[in-house]
Write a protein that holds these residues in place. Structure first.
Motif, mmCIF file in Angstrom:
data_model
loop_
_atom_site.group_PDB
_atom_site.id
_atom_site.type_symbol
_atom_site.label_atom_id
_atom_site.label_comp_id
_atom_site.label_asym_id
_atom_site.label_seq_id
_atom_site.Cartn_x
_atom_site.Cartn_y
_atom_site.Cartn_z
ATOM 1 N N PRO A 267 22.009 38.552 -42.166
ATOM 2 C CA PRO A 267 20.617 38.644 -41.734
ATOM 3 C C PRO A 267 20.588 38.798 -40.213
ATOM 4 N N THR A 268 19.723 39.665 -39.688
ATOM 5 C CA THR A 268 19.713 39.903 -38.236
ATOM 6 C C THR A 268 18.914 38.817 -37.535
ATOM 7 N N ASN A 269 19.565 37.711 -37.300
ATOM 8 C CA ASN A 269 18.917 36.743 -36.408
ATOM 9 C C ASN A 269 19.944 36.262 -35.397
ATOM 10 N N GLY A 270 19.603 35.185 -34.703
ATOM 11 C CA GLY A 270 20.555 34.684 -33.699
ATOM 12 C C GLY A 270 20.398 35.391 -32.362
ATOM 13 N N TRP A 271 19.314 36.134 -32.187
ATOM 14 C CA TRP A 271 19.098 36.820 -30.910
ATOM 15 C C TRP A 271 18.971 35.838 -29.729
ATOM 16 N N PRO A 272 18.127 34.771 -29.842
ATOM 17 C CA PRO A 272 17.998 33.843 -28.700
ATOM 18 C C PRO A 272 19.324 33.200 -28.322
ATOM 19 N N SER A 273 20.098 32.782 -29.323
ATOM 20 C CA SER A 273 21.354 32.125 -28.983
ATOM 21 C C SER A 273 22.281 33.102 -28.271
ATOM 22 N N MET A 274 22.216 34.357 -28.670
ATOM 23 C CA MET A 274 23.020 35.404 -28.029
ATOM 24 C C MET A 274 22.697 35.505 -26.541
#
Ligand code: UDP
Ligand code: MG
Length: 312
Positions: A264-271
């Motif tokens: 799933p395409t998430n984890g943008w903020p942590s990136m």
């Protein structure tokens, strides 16, 4: 037996008010026979003062032939002043003192007895308190000394003054260290020799004002660290290794997660956080590297430590 010669070195920067008082204080001690075991010589180093310090030096020289002075072409800093003073000194013993009487001349006889006993090559002094100093400055100073002693092989004592008496042997040892970035507290500690510590309570300066702002002291502290320790470089490598390890663990976590849960395409903020953190650390480490590189660059230029405009 001939009397030994004691050279009193005084680095002066804008000390037109203090210097005459300083000279008079020493003269008074002589009249009271407190320094009768040695002959005296004065070396005043005018560190590019903007006031009449040089004139004061000239006057004192014309009154008293034991007074010598070196005047720099500009302000080179106290460390350079000490070096020039040591070079000019002829004494069997040498003592470095501030012009503002914050280094109590009353201690000279005691220092002399230790040096003359032959048991010590050097008698150094430290302040036991920092009365009359802003508390925040004292706090930073204490932390600095703690850190410095952990990361450097030079023995740097909290509250140590540049006020010290030494034999010719030690003076020559210090002169043999010709580095351009001179952090004298480190240099004194680095040369070693048998050293006696005397303690005294802080004295306020007699006239004029201090040349050290908080910012200047902060830069001075960084210079001290860079000059006498390579620990920050090692720390940079350790940071790097830790980041690699963390990255490796992350990779494994992500691979395992993708295989078990799909992608799933998430984890943008942590990136974004990770990128900011890592690039921040990279810049910091590059800054550390740059600091050492800059110092190495200046050393290889082999510039003189000071330039003389007038000397007597
Ligand atoms: N000094 C110097 N060059 C400088 C700054 C200071 O020769 O660029 C001298 C100053 O004239 C004094 C001594 O170093 O004799 C100590 O300076 P200061 O009293 O300002 O420092 P503090 O006692 O406040 O640490
Ligand atoms: Mg002072």
């Amino acid at each position: 037996m001939d009397k030994k010669l004691l050279t009193i070195i005084v680095p002066c920067y804008n000390e037109e008010e203090s210097l005459p008082i300083f000279y008079q204080t020493i003269r008074d001690m002589e009249k009271e026979d407190k320094l009768s075991s040695v002959d005296l010589e004065f070396v005043f180093v005018d560190d590019g003062s903007r006031d009449k310090t040089l004139e004061v030096c000239r006057n004192l020289h014309s009154q008293d032939e034991r007074v010598h002075f070196v005047s720099f072409s500009r302000n080179f800093g106290k460390e350079a002043g000490i070096y020039a003073g040591l070079e000019k000194s002829k004494g069997d013993y040498v003592v470095i003192m501030d012009a503002d009487l914050q280094d109590p001349p009353a201690m000279l006889p005691e220092m002399l007895t230790y040096i003359e006993s032959g048991k010590y090559e050097c008698v150094a002094t430290r302040r036991v308190d920092r009365k009359g100093e802003p508390p925040i400055r004292s706090w930073f100073a204490r932390k600095f000394y703690k850190l410095m002693n952990k990361i450097s092989s030079a023995d740097i004592v909290d509250g140590a003054r540049d006020y010290q008496m030494m034999t010719r042997k030690v003076a020559d040892a210090i002169l043999s260290m010709k580095e351009y970035n001179r952090f004298s507290k480190g240099i004194f500690g680095w040369v070693g020799f048998k050293r006696k510590w005397l303690e005294f309570e802080n004295v306020e300066r007699v006239a004029g004002e201090t040349k050290w702002s908080f910012w200047k002291l902060f830069i001075y502290a960084i210079e001290g660290i860079v000059a006498f320790s390579t620990a920050p470089l090692i720390m940079a490598s350790i940071f790097g290794m830790i980041m690699c390890l963390v990255a490796f663990i992350f990779i494994i976590v992500i691979i395992v997660r993708t295989l078990t849960f799909g992608d799933p395409t998430n984890g943008w903020p942590s990136m974004v956080c990770i990128i900011l953190l890592v690039s921040g650390i990279q810049l910091l480490c590059m800054g550390v590297l740059g600091e050492y590189l800059a110092k190495a660059y200046l050393e290889t230029k082999n510039r003189p430590i000071y330039l003389v405009q007038e000397e007597e």
